[in-house]
Write a protein that holds these residues in place. Structure first.
Motif, PDB file in Angstrom:
ATOM      1  N   ASN A 155      -0.161   4.740   0.485  1.00 58.00           N
ATOM      2  CA  ASN A 155      -1.477   5.868   0.823  1.00 58.00           C
ATOM      3  C   ASN A 155      -0.941   7.110   1.440  1.00 58.00           C
ATOM      4  N   GLU A 157      -5.033   5.620   9.544  1.00 56.66           N
ATOM      5  CA  GLU A 157      -5.328   5.865   8.111  1.00 56.66           C
ATOM      6  C   GLU A 157      -4.159   5.239   7.169  1.00 56.66           C
ATOM      7  N   CYS A 158      -2.986   5.672   7.866  1.00 59.34           N
ATOM      8  CA  CYS A 158      -1.699   5.605   7.161  1.00 59.34           C
ATOM      9  C   CYS A 158      -0.465   5.531   8.023  1.00 59.34           C
ATOM     10  N   TRP A 179      -7.765  11.506  13.850  1.00 62.13           N
ATOM     11  CA  TRP A 179      -7.359  10.461  14.583  1.00 62.13           C
ATOM     12  C   TRP A 179      -5.999  10.603  15.194  1.00 62.13           C
ATOM     13  N   PRO A 213     -11.229   1.171  11.912  1.00 60.82           N
ATOM     14  CA  PRO A 213     -10.371   1.886  11.169  1.00 60.82           C
ATOM     15  C   PRO A 213      -9.845   2.743  12.433  1.00 60.82           C
ATOM     16  N   THR A 214      -8.554   2.721  12.738  1.00 63.95           N
ATOM     17  CA  THR A 214      -7.836   3.581  13.629  1.00 63.95           C
ATOM     18  C   THR A 214      -6.619   4.581  13.364  1.00 63.95           C
ATOM     19  N   LYS A 253       1.131   1.793  11.958  1.00 62.83           N
ATOM     20  CA  LYS A 253       0.357   1.377  10.774  1.00 62.83           C
ATOM     21  C   LYS A 253      -0.770   0.435  11.195  1.00 62.83           C
ATOM     22  N   GLN A 254      -1.844   0.383  10.411  1.00 61.49           N
ATOM     23  CA  GLN A 254      -3.052  -0.405  10.582  1.00 61.49           C
ATOM     24  C   GLN A 254      -2.843  -1.202   9.343  1.00 61.49           C
ATOM     25  N   ALA A 308      -6.357  15.017   9.684  1.00 67.36           N
ATOM     26  CA  ALA A 308      -6.121  13.594  10.523  1.00 67.36           C
ATOM     27  C   ALA A 308      -6.488  13.683  11.773  1.00 67.36           C
ATOM     28  N   ARG A 325       0.899  -1.125  -0.046  1.00 65.00           N
ATOM     29  CA  ARG A 325       0.007  -0.054   0.024  1.00 65.00           C
ATOM     30  C   ARG A 325       0.877   1.200  -0.041  1.00 65.00           C
ATOM     31  N   CYS A 330      -3.181  -3.428  14.330  1.00 61.12           N
ATOM     32  CA  CYS A 330      -2.111  -2.116  14.238  1.00 61.12           C
ATOM     33  C   CYS A 330      -0.813  -2.513  14.771  1.00 61.12           C
TER      34      CYS A 330
END
Length: 378
Positions: free
Chosen positions: A94, A242-243, A137, A239-240, A255-256, A135, A92, A262
């Motif tokens: 992102n 995002e990138c 989060w 989702p905790t 990262k998740q 962001a 990924r 995570c």
């Protein structure tokens, strides 16, 4: 049995590679695709040390400024690797944030990113307000951040097996449980191991933190120190993160992944040594890492940690990798010890293969010359 298979079965090859991590496998693939016969040796299982136990970060922002071009060149390889290996690598790209939690860290972040941008990093400085809007989060008390679309990650547990299948399909012979006892050079290479003796025209040392031990068998002292890095994985969660998130002082990676777990890594060290192959969690140090992770990403606080582990990382005095000929040996090559070796591995292994094949790798490697610190009287 064709001639190449017969030679490798008999313990003979054009190139003997010692070390079955990401550097060694990419070197083997490069050589085999060019028609070289290759035997790849590892003291244990291939893909079992640093390449396997890292958190899978493919960060650009967390590299030294002079390594930014090499990281981007390595990403050129990563971008096509799934097709090349015929496998889903969990890749990924992102983007990611690099954050600072104090004023001193914010000043450091600003200085470093300016230099990184000069070397080719695509990054944007964010104020605390801009970060909160982009962001939410991430903790609201974050002092500063940069954003780059060039960061990403992949799955080490997918990459290793796919690389192994590829190199074996190209005729590379992999020998596991082959701890090196001695190396003799002249006129050809002879590598004596617990799994037998192996002969070749060239030797490539890609043994990570153990590379200094192999070099010493040839009378060359290469300074390598040891980090014992720790990584933790949480239970799957909503989702905790995002990138990818990294830290201005290099003490945190977050990262998740696709299943919701995570991954938490950082600069706090575990316990271990090369001599006894010990690598253990230091629970007091691990607590610091987890506390910082929860401070940066409050959504981590309610999650359970499922597992923590430690792995070796070899470190050079200047934190630049070794890549080049072993001093005093025209037919012995070394590639090892990159900070962020999982990210840089495809390029470093490929350049090593090109050096062996043509003596003219496609990218400049002078700054990585092992001779910069070596002492031939090991």
């Amino acid at each position: 049995m064709n001639t190449a298979k017969a030679r490798t079965a008999a313990g003979q090859a054009d190139t003997i590679i010692v070390g079955g991590g990401i550097f060694g496998l990419f070197c083997a693939m490069t050589l085999a695709e060019a028609g070289k016969s290759v035997i790849l040796l590892d003291k244990g299982r291939i893909w079992a040390e640093a390449s396997a136990v890292n958190a899978g970060s493919l960060g650009v922002q967390n590299k030294l400024p002079a390594l930014i071009p090499y990281t981007l060149w390595s990403w050129d390889i990563w971008n096509t690797l799934s097709d090349r290996l015929g496998a889903d690598l969990g890749l990924r790209r992102n983007g990611g944030y690099k954050i600072a939690m104090t004023e001193d860290e914010a000043a450091r972040l600003g200085r470093v990113v300016s230099e990184q941008i000069d070397y080719g990093l695509d990054a944007q400085r964010l104020s605390p307000a801009a970060l909160r809007a982009q962001a939410p989060w991430i903790a609201p008390d974050c002092m500063a951040a940069t954003w780059s679309p060039q960061d990403g990650y992949a799955s080490p547990t997918r990459v290793g097996p796919a690389l192994r299948r590829k190199v074996e399909s190209l005729g590379v012979r992999i020998v596991e449980g082959a701890a090196v006892a001695a190396v003799e050079n002249g006129p050809d290479i002879r590598v004596l191991t617990t799994a037998g003796d192996f002969h070749g025209t060239e030797l490539a040392i890609t043994a990570g933190a153990w590379s200094a031990t192999i070099a010493a068998m040839l009378g060359v002292k290469i300074p390598i120190s040891l980090d014992v890095n720790m990584v933790s994985v949480t239970e799957p969660a909503r989702p905790t993160i995002e990138c990818i998130v990294t830290h201005a002082r290099g003490i945190l990676t977050l990262k998740q992944v696709a299943n919701g777990s995570c991954l938490i890594g950082g600069g706090w060290q575990g316990i271990g040594s090369i001599g006894d192959s010990r690598k253990d969690i230091d629970h007091d140090q691990l607590v610091h890492n987890l506390r910082l992770a929860m401070r940066v990403i409050p959504g981590l606080a309610p999650l359970n940690i499922l597992r923590s582990w430690a792995g070796y990382e070899g470190v050079t005095p200047d934190s630049y990798p070794y890549l080049g000929r072993l001093p005093g040996h025209d037919n012995v090559y070394l590639a090892a010890c990159a900070r962020g070796g999982f990210t840089l591995g495809p390029l470093m292994g490929t350049l090593l293969g090109e050096l062996i094949l043509t003596d003219r790798p496609s990218r400049p490697i002078t700054i990585f010359d092992p001779a910069r610190f070596s002492n031939a009287a090991a």
